[in-house]
Design an enzyme around this catalytic site. Structure first.
Site, PDB file in Angstrom:
ATOM      1  N   ARG A   1      72.861 -27.045  56.454  1.00 35.72           N
ATOM      2  CA  ARG A   1      71.469 -26.560  56.442  1.00 35.72           C
ATOM      3  C   ARG A   1      71.390 -25.038  56.352  1.00 35.72           C
ATOM      4  NH1 ARG A   1      69.118 -27.130  62.498  1.00 35.72           N
ATOM      5  NH2 ARG A   1      71.064 -27.022  63.675  1.00 35.72           N
TER       6      ARG A   1
ATOM      7  N   ASP B   1      88.100 -32.622  47.993  1.00 36.25           N
ATOM      8  CA  ASP B   1      86.770 -32.074  47.698  1.00 36.25           C
ATOM      9  C   ASP B   1      86.460 -32.351  46.234  1.00 36.25           C
ATOM     10  OD1 ASP B   1      84.987 -29.740  49.367  1.00 36.25           O
ATOM     11  OD2 ASP B   1      84.538 -29.941  47.222  1.00 36.25           O
TER      12      ASP B   1
ATOM     13  N   ARG C   1      68.418 -30.600  60.626  1.00 35.08           N
ATOM     14  CA  ARG C   1      69.510 -31.453  60.141  1.00 35.08           C
ATOM     15  C   ARG C   1      68.942 -32.649  59.365  1.00 35.08           C
ATOM     16  NH1 ARG C   1      70.881 -30.081  65.494  1.00 35.08           N
ATOM     17  NH2 ARG C   1      72.805 -28.857  65.681  1.00 35.08           N
TER      18      ARG C   1
ATOM     19  N   GLY D   1      85.886 -33.011  52.153  1.00 32.19           N
ATOM     20  CA  GLY D   1      85.053 -31.814  52.239  1.00 32.19           C
ATOM     21  C   GLY D   1      85.978 -30.675  52.650  1.00 32.19           C
TER      22      GLY D   1
ATOM     23  N   HIS E   1      72.349 -36.030  67.825  1.00 28.52           N
ATOM     24  CA  HIS E   1      72.721 -34.636  67.583  1.00 28.52           C
ATOM     25  C   HIS E   1      71.544 -33.941  66.906  1.00 28.52           C
ATOM     26  CE1 HIS E   1      75.267 -31.249  66.924  1.00 28.52           C
ATOM     27  NE2 HIS E   1      75.307 -31.372  65.621  1.00 28.52           N
TER      28      HIS E   1
ATOM     29  N   GLY F   1      85.625 -28.530  56.962  1.00 23.61           N
ATOM     30  CA  GLY F   1      86.839 -29.239  56.559  1.00 23.61           C
ATOM     31  C   GLY F   1      88.073 -28.349  56.569  1.00 23.61           C
TER      32      GLY F   1
HETATM   33  N1  APR Z   1      83.130 -35.536  47.810  1.00 22.84           N
HETATM   34  C1  APR Z   1      83.917 -34.607  48.352  1.00 22.84           C
HETATM   35  N2  APR Z   1      83.453 -33.410  48.797  1.00 22.84           N
HETATM   36  C2  APR Z   1      82.155 -33.160  48.635  1.00 22.84           C
HETATM   37  C3  APR Z   1      81.261 -34.093  48.072  1.00 22.84           C
HETATM   38  C4  APR Z   1      81.800 -35.335  47.643  1.00 22.84           C
HETATM   39  N3  APR Z   1      81.033 -36.265  47.103  1.00 22.84           N
HETATM   40  N4  APR Z   1      80.026 -33.547  48.079  1.00 22.84           N
HETATM   41  C5  APR Z   1      80.135 -32.324  48.619  1.00 22.84           C
HETATM   42  N5  APR Z   1      81.421 -32.076  48.965  1.00 22.84           N
HETATM   43  C6  APR Z   1      81.994 -30.875  49.554  1.00 22.84           C
HETATM   44  C7  APR Z   1      81.445 -29.586  48.952  1.00 22.84           C
HETATM   45  O1  APR Z   1      82.012 -29.329  47.678  1.00 22.84           O
HETATM   46  C8  APR Z   1      81.846 -28.566  50.004  1.00 22.84           C
HETATM   47  O2  APR Z   1      83.101 -27.953  49.701  1.00 22.84           O
HETATM   48  O3  APR Z   1      81.686 -30.757  50.925  1.00 22.84           O
HETATM   49  C9  APR Z   1      81.946 -29.400  51.290  1.00 22.84           C
HETATM   50  C10 APR Z   1      80.970 -28.980  52.366  1.00 22.84           C
HETATM   51  O4  APR Z   1      81.326 -27.710  52.786  1.00 22.84           O
HETATM   52  P1  APR Z   1      80.288 -26.581  53.225  1.00 22.84           P
HETATM   53  O5  APR Z   1      79.217 -26.463  52.187  1.00 22.84           O
HETATM   54  O6  APR Z   1      81.068 -25.370  53.584  1.00 22.84           O
HETATM   55  O7  APR Z   1      79.576 -27.206  54.510  1.00 22.84           O
HETATM   56  P2  APR Z   1      80.178 -27.273  56.003  1.00 22.84           P
HETATM   57  O8  APR Z   1      79.712 -26.102  56.763  1.00 22.84           O
HETATM   58  O9  APR Z   1      81.623 -27.561  55.941  1.00 22.84           O
HETATM   59  O10 APR Z   1      79.377 -28.531  56.570  1.00 22.84           O
HETATM   60  C11 APR Z   1      79.653 -29.839  56.112  1.00 22.84           C
HETATM   61  O11 APR Z   1      79.114 -30.868  58.188  1.00 22.84           O
HETATM   62  O12 APR Z   1      78.317 -29.860  60.109  1.00 22.84           O
HETATM   63  C12 APR Z   1      77.976 -30.606  58.985  1.00 22.84           C
HETATM   64  O13 APR Z   1      75.672 -30.088  58.512  1.00 22.84           O
HETATM   65  C13 APR Z   1      76.996 -29.897  58.090  1.00 22.84           C
HETATM   66  O14 APR Z   1      76.533 -31.724  56.620  1.00 22.84           O
HETATM   67  C14 APR Z   1      77.275 -30.532  56.760  1.00 22.84           C
HETATM   68  C15 APR Z   1      78.762 -30.836  56.827  1.00 22.84           C
END
Ligand code: APR
Length: 309
Positions: free
Chosen positions: A83, A34, A89, A10, A176, A15
């Protein structure tokens, strides 16, 4: 000695920020993965180009596949959706279960000896998914939340009393989410319990704000959720493992009878070192605290019961 290797799945807000902080701590080589083409490569390259001025000597690699992640020491899972305002959540459950499941399968094939730290929400349930899918022992699969909830509590204590955050300590247990269990009597400023430094009204306000801290940030951001503080905490956890620091901190750990809870992940104080979750500390909780913890664990269990893998 070889440099540690950290995979972060991610490359979104949490990430990428975690990669940044891992780099500035010179914690090890980082592989950012990602599904979006180009994003992990671009962010990793950008971070690497900062290395000469940031003075860190770790490699930053971005990828859409898992070959580059082989033999990682620590895998941080942030993949999933975040979210939006008004969402809990828990509403992320179905989508993020599928994502965490597929990501875990890939990570485990590439790095069978890694420690897994889950950040994706709903946190305690997603950590359970990672454990089930990986088949790893409980010492090697944990969730990042207790440290974040405690950091939030500490930040509010420091604001309320106008003292250094460095002198604050706080303990927040439980899942959480809305049922988390902040424990004021185990929260201190320079060793002095905050119950001696604040009125019950002040403490109630801080407890409430801590419970809703994630939603407070979502309310401001509107298009996503908190990431600086979750990223800081997950990097701190990775550091405790890589450097065998034996930190005492709350984390989502798999319970097998501790606190009278069995078979779910819940935030509890643990010892975090080179063995992962080396120990679960069992505190003497009051009846009221114990009841709150059980209510929180029941809520996590309800979520887990909705999951079919
Ligand atoms: N494999 C790899 N990456 C993925 C996949 C997958 N199958 N599915 C989604 N992603 C990536 C998305 O492309 C995106 O870049 O995960 C990333 C999530 O990033 P954001 O949308 O910016 O979310 P973020 O704020 O980083 O939160 C990620 O952590 O705190 C928790 O609730 C939050 O569940 C969420 C997670």
């Amino acid at each position: 000695m070889a440099r540690a290797k950290i995979t972060i799945v991610g490359a979104g807000n949490v990430g990428a920020t975690a990669a940044h902080w891992a780099a500035t701590k010179e914690l090890g080589d980082v592989v950012l993965v990602d599904i979006i083409e180009g994003v992990p490569q671009g962010k990793a390259l950008d971070l690497w180009e900062a290395a000469p001025v940031g003075l860190f000597d770790c490699r930053m690699i971005g990828s859409n596949s898992y070959e580059e992640t082989a033999d990682s020491d620590v895998v941080i899972i942030t993949a999933g959706i975040a979210r939006k305002p008004g969402m809990s959540r828990d509403e992320l459950l179905a989508t993020n279960t599928n994502i965490v499941k597929s990501v875990t399968e890939e990570c485990v094939k590439a790095s069978p000896n890694a420690f897994l730290i889950v950040v994706s929400n709903p946190l305690d349930a997603m950590t359970w998914v990672a454990k089930q899918v990986s088949g790893f022992p409980k010492e090697r699969v944990m969730g990042m939340a207790g440290m974040l909830d405690s950091a939030r509590f500490r930040s509010f204590v420091a604001l309320e009393l106008d003292v250094s955050v460095e002198d604050t300590f706080a303990l927040v247990m439980g899942g959480h989410g809305d049922t988390m269990v902040p424990l004021p009597r185990y929260s201190t400023v320079a060793g002095i319990p905050i119950t001696e430094l604040m009125t019950p009204e002040q403490i109630d306000r801080i407890v409430d704000r801590t419970r809703n801290a994630g939603a407070e940030i979502v309310g401001f951001l509107k298009t996503g959720s908190a990431y600086y503080s979750p990223a800081a905490c997950v990097v701190e956890m990775a550091e405790a493992i890589i450097k065998d620091k034996k930190r005492i901190t709350p984390c989502a750990a798999y319970l097998e009878g501790e606190y009278g809870i069995d078979g779910v992940y819940v935030g509890v104080p643990i010892k975090l070192g080179a063995g992962g979750v080396e120990e679960i500390l069992e505190l003497d909780l009051t009846d009221e605290e114990q009841a709150m913890l059980h209510k929180s664990a029941d809520h996590v269990r309800d979520l887990v019961d909705q999951i079919s893998l």
